[in-house]
Design an enzyme around this catalytic site. Structure first.
Site, PDB file in Angstrom:
ATOM      1  N   ASP A   1       0.818  -1.221   0.000  1.00 30.49           N
ATOM      2  CA  ASP A   1       0.000   0.000   0.000  1.00 30.49           C
ATOM      3  C   ASP A   1       0.843   1.259   0.000  1.00 30.49           C
ATOM      4  OD1 ASP A   1      -2.310  -1.339   0.208  1.00 30.49           O
ATOM      5  OD2 ASP A   1      -2.735  -0.879   2.290  1.00 30.49           O
TER       6      ASP A   1
ATOM      7  N   CYS B   1     -23.106  -8.997  -2.240  1.00 30.06           N
ATOM      8  CA  CYS B   1     -22.326  -7.826  -1.814  1.00 30.06           C
ATOM      9  C   CYS B   1     -22.952  -6.530  -2.324  1.00 30.06           C
ATOM     10  CB  CYS B   1     -20.883  -7.942  -2.292  1.00 30.06           C
ATOM     11  SG  CYS B   1     -20.695  -8.108  -4.088  1.00 30.06           S
TER      12      CYS B   1
ATOM     13  N   CYS C   1     -24.818  -3.480   0.611  1.00 27.76           N
ATOM     14  CA  CYS C   1     -24.103  -2.222   0.896  1.00 27.76           C
ATOM     15  C   CYS C   1     -25.041  -1.167   1.506  1.00 27.76           C
ATOM     16  CB  CYS C   1     -23.467  -1.682  -0.375  1.00 27.76           C
ATOM     17  SG  CYS C   1     -22.610  -0.116  -0.082  1.00 27.76           S
TER      18      CYS C   1
ATOM     19  N   CYS D   1     -19.705  -5.974   2.676  1.00 27.39           N
ATOM     20  CA  CYS D   1     -19.642  -6.671   1.387  1.00 27.39           C
ATOM     21  C   CYS D   1     -18.741  -7.895   1.446  1.00 27.39           C
ATOM     22  CB  CYS D   1     -19.222  -5.718   0.263  1.00 27.39           C
ATOM     23  SG  CYS D   1     -17.535  -5.113   0.391  1.00 27.39           S
TER      24      CYS D   1
ATOM     25  N   CYS E   1     -24.342 -14.231  -8.352  1.00 30.11           N
ATOM     26  CA  CYS E   1     -24.500 -13.753  -6.959  1.00 30.11           C
ATOM     27  C   CYS E   1     -24.405 -12.225  -6.904  1.00 30.11           C
ATOM     28  CB  CYS E   1     -23.404 -14.379  -6.103  1.00 30.11           C
ATOM     29  SG  CYS E   1     -23.408 -13.818  -4.403  1.00 30.11           S
TER      30      CYS E   1
END
Length: 359
Positions: free
Chosen positions: A141, A202, A206, A252, A199
């Site tokens: 990151d 998620c 939210c 999610c 699917c």
């Protein structure tokens, strides 16, 4: 040892073994061809979905062209480290409105240093094996790296509809790190295939409807973005939906069927600290700045700073029960020096006035 004397097939096998010995659950190797992902990133930025995350757009194409970050890069070694704490009963916390919900990745120590240290150790093992020091550089990151795209290419999983990387044996509760190298290691034959199918769990769960569509996240509505990256006032129309989520959001991932395969981590550093797995909103809100700094030492929570911490908690308290503790905690901050904090405290008290009037 000259490059042509190196058995790269064997080295790739060794790299994966060394990675496991260093505590990574999986290692994959990818080439640096990311043009398809580069276009998707440009489209996402053009739509403004990155909000205030100007650094997403600031580096030109470095993100999708590893060679521009470390000249001569031929391969990216992608590493996965699981972080799921043991049973923290966190899903139940979302129903306990007087408690604060902190994203699972933030319950323990900050992962950046731990993973970078392990990647550096992996780099040292590679150098010791080949001599003739190759150029190598670890990232966690810490630079413009398209880490999920690289991880997908290296066979660690597929990018799901929630834009997270999903592994069919481990779900998505894991950190990623990368080691750029100038060695021409053999790459994985194919990316992991996508198993999201039809699917939509998620997308439908939210709380703030941050998904514009499958694989498309508008970060400006995402609770993780609002509580961590966003510096200003949280848009009023999104505050109720935040509930008691005061640092990040896992909804999610929690509903993703693939996460039934996730295994709890043995990594001591990722175990919850300071009762962060079930803290009281009012108690956290009463921390002074010195206590905040002390309790978040070595934690990813510290990077939002004390002012945004209070802002987020005020929203959580506004969405919680109208208890004496909550109202007293909020009233005690009504004349806090920061206008940002005061605004959210006033909003929260306004919510309780509505509740009390209706109640």
């Amino acid at each position: 040892m000259h490059h042509h004397d190196i058995d790269y097939q064997q080295l790739a096998v060794d790299v994966k073994r060394w990675g496991r010995e260093l505590g990574f659950q999986q290692i994959g190797i990818a080439d640096t061809e990311l043009r398809r992902h580069e276009k998707r990133l440009h489209d996402w930025l053009a739509a403004g979905y990155h909000g205030e995350m100007t650094w997403m757009a600031a580096h030109g194409n470095k993100r999708s062209r590893p060679d521009e970050l470390l000249p001569g890069t031929l391969r990216v070694i992608s590493a996965r480290m699981d972080y799921l704490p043991g049973d923290t009963h966190q899903a139940k916390l979302l129903q306990q409105k007087d408690k604060a919900y902190l994203a699972r990745y933030a319950l323990g120590r900050d992962y950046h240093k731990l993973i970078r240290k392990r990647l550096s150790e992996l780099a040292d093992k590679i150098t010791a094996a080949v001599g003739n020091a190759p150029q190598q550089r670890p990232f966690v990151d810490s630079a413009p790296v398209l880490e999920r795209a690289i991880a997908e290419k290296s066979g660690l999983g597929w990018i799901g509809k929630n834009t997270m990387l999903i592994n069919n044996k481990a779900g998505s509760w894991f950190f990623l790190g990368e080691l750029f190298t100038t060695l021409p290691l053999p790459v994985e034959n194919e990316s992991a295939s996508n198993h999201c199918g039809s699917c939509r769990a998620c997308l439908d769960i939210c709380p703030t409807r941050a998904f514009v569509g499958p694989y498309q996240l508008d970060a400006r509505k995402c609770i993780s973005y609002l509580t961590i990256e966003h510096k200003g006032s949280i848009p009023e129309h999104l505050r109720k939906a935040m509930g008691n989520r005061v640092f990040g959001c896992d909804d999610c991932q929690m509903v993703c069927p693939w996460n039934k395969f996730a295994k709890p981590t043995d990594e001591g550093d990722f175990k919850p600290r300071h009762n962060f797995d079930a803290p009281d909103l009012a108690a956290l809100f009463s921390w002074g700045e010195a206590e905040f700094l002390q309790k978040t030492e070595g934690s990813p929570i510290r990077r939002i700073g004390y002012e945004r911490w209070l802002r987020n908690l005020a929203v959580g308290l506004g969405n919680g029960p109208s208890s004496t503790e909550a109202i007293n905690a909020l009233q005690a901050r009504l004349d806090y020096p920061s206008a940002l904090v005061r605004e959210h405290v006033e909003w929260a008290l306004g919510q309780h006035r509505i509740t009390l009037r209706i109640g």
